[in-house]
Write a protein that holds these residues in place. Structure first.
Motif, PDB file in Angstrom:
ATOM      1  N   ARG A  56      -3.457  11.761   1.113  1.00 39.06           N
ATOM      2  CA  ARG A  56      -3.894  10.465   1.629  1.00 39.06           C
ATOM      3  C   ARG A  56      -3.872   9.460   0.486  1.00 39.06           C
ATOM      4  O   ARG A  56      -4.395   9.697  -0.604  1.00 39.06           O
ATOM      5  N   ASP A  57      -3.233   8.335   0.751  1.00 40.12           N
ATOM      6  CA  ASP A  57      -3.057   7.262  -0.233  1.00 40.12           C
ATOM      7  C   ASP A  57      -2.457   7.799  -1.534  1.00 40.12           C
ATOM      8  O   ASP A  57      -2.642   7.226  -2.602  1.00 40.12           O
ATOM      9  N   ASN A 104      -4.414   4.364   6.519  1.00 42.70           N
ATOM     10  CA  ASN A 104      -3.998   4.952   5.241  1.00 42.70           C
ATOM     11  C   ASN A 104      -2.494   5.160   5.198  1.00 42.70           C
ATOM     12  O   ASN A 104      -1.826   5.212   6.226  1.00 42.70           O
ATOM     13  N   TRP A 105      -2.003   5.312   3.973  1.00 43.13           N
ATOM     14  CA  TRP A 105      -0.619   5.718   3.745  1.00 43.13           C
ATOM     15  C   TRP A 105      -0.654   7.134   3.210  1.00 43.13           C
ATOM     16  O   TRP A 105      -1.572   7.504   2.465  1.00 43.13           O
ATOM     17  N   TYR A 106       0.334   7.923   3.580  1.00 40.98           N
ATOM     18  CA  TYR A 106       0.369   9.327   3.201  1.00 40.98           C
ATOM     19  C   TYR A 106       1.668   9.662   2.493  1.00 40.98           C
ATOM     20  O   TYR A 106       2.737   9.208   2.902  1.00 40.98           O
ATOM     21  N   ALA A 155       0.829  -1.206   0.000  1.00 38.73           N
ATOM     22  CA  ALA A 155       0.000   0.000   0.000  1.00 38.73           C
ATOM     23  C   ALA A 155       0.869   1.264   0.000  1.00 38.73           C
ATOM     24  O   ALA A 155       0.456   2.300  -0.519  1.00 38.73           O
ATOM     25  N   LYS A 171       3.039   5.783   7.076  1.00 36.42           N
ATOM     26  CA  LYS A 171       1.818   5.099   7.525  1.00 36.42           C
ATOM     27  C   LYS A 171       1.065   6.015   8.466  1.00 36.42           C
ATOM     28  O   LYS A 171       1.666   6.739   9.251  1.00 36.42           O
ATOM     29  N   ALA A 188       0.593   4.110  -2.809  1.00 34.61           N
ATOM     30  CA  ALA A 188       0.397   5.529  -2.496  1.00 34.61           C
ATOM     31  C   ALA A 188       1.396   6.382  -3.276  1.00 34.61           C
ATOM     32  O   ALA A 188       1.027   7.412  -3.857  1.00 34.61           O
TER      33      ALA A 188
END
Length: 168
Positions: free
Chosen positions: A121-122, A99-101, A26, A92, A30
């Motif tokens: 975000r993501d 979510n991953w940023y 993820a 993270k 992102a």
């Protein structure tokens, strides 16, 4: 560090602080989503960055030095002429945030001390703008769940901006 090309900033080359963790697909997704953003995405995000500038300008008492330094942008989109993209990290979410940023530390002509922190975000949705404070969301920064959809948390509420669409 690796150099990446950011289409969001017209192909600017910036440093990626470290490659996403290979055990966290993820995170790579992102970063990929962020790298797919375009100038059109940047222009649709203009209101958030311009609000940061306006809030700063008003809070500082409309300083002459700032007018001399960058003038007053003729249109909101002109604010980008005073933003220099900087290093990018992929992080993270904190606590219960899955979510991953993608986080960019940019320089801006109006707040040289804190600069401009932009968080997607993501990698796809700009969800936080403001001076660099290390927080990924305004919820984290202010410990206030009511700020979930706030992108720029202004000192003057007139300049606070929110997501146009709800997450989901």
């Amino acid at each position: 560090m690796t150099t990446i090309v950011v289409s969001y900033f017209d192909g600017a080359e910036v440093e990626l602080d470290e490659e996403p963790d290979p055990d966290a697909p993820a995170a790579a997704a992102a970063l990929g989503a962020f790298l797919a953003l375009t100038k059109a995405d940047r222009l649709s995000d203009t209101r958030h960055v311009f609000a940061f500038y306006r809030d700063y300008y008003e809070e500082a008492g409309r300083p002459e030095w700032l007018e001399e330094e960058i003038g007053f942008p003729q249109s909101p989109a002109d604010i980008w002429d005073h933003v220099t993209p900087g290093p990018v990290t992929v992080e993270k979410g904190r606590r219960d945030d899955e979510n991953w940023y993608v986080v960019m530390q940019a320089e801006c002509g109006w707040d040289a001390e804190r600069g401009l922190m932009m968080v997607w975000r993501d990698g796809a949705t700009l969800t936080k703008v403001g001076g660099y404070n290390g927080h990924l969301t305004n919820v984290n920064a202010y410990a206030d769940r009511t700020l979930e959809n706030v992108v720029y948390k202004a000192r003057n509420p007139e300049y606070t901006t929110r997501l146009s669409r709800q997450p989901g």
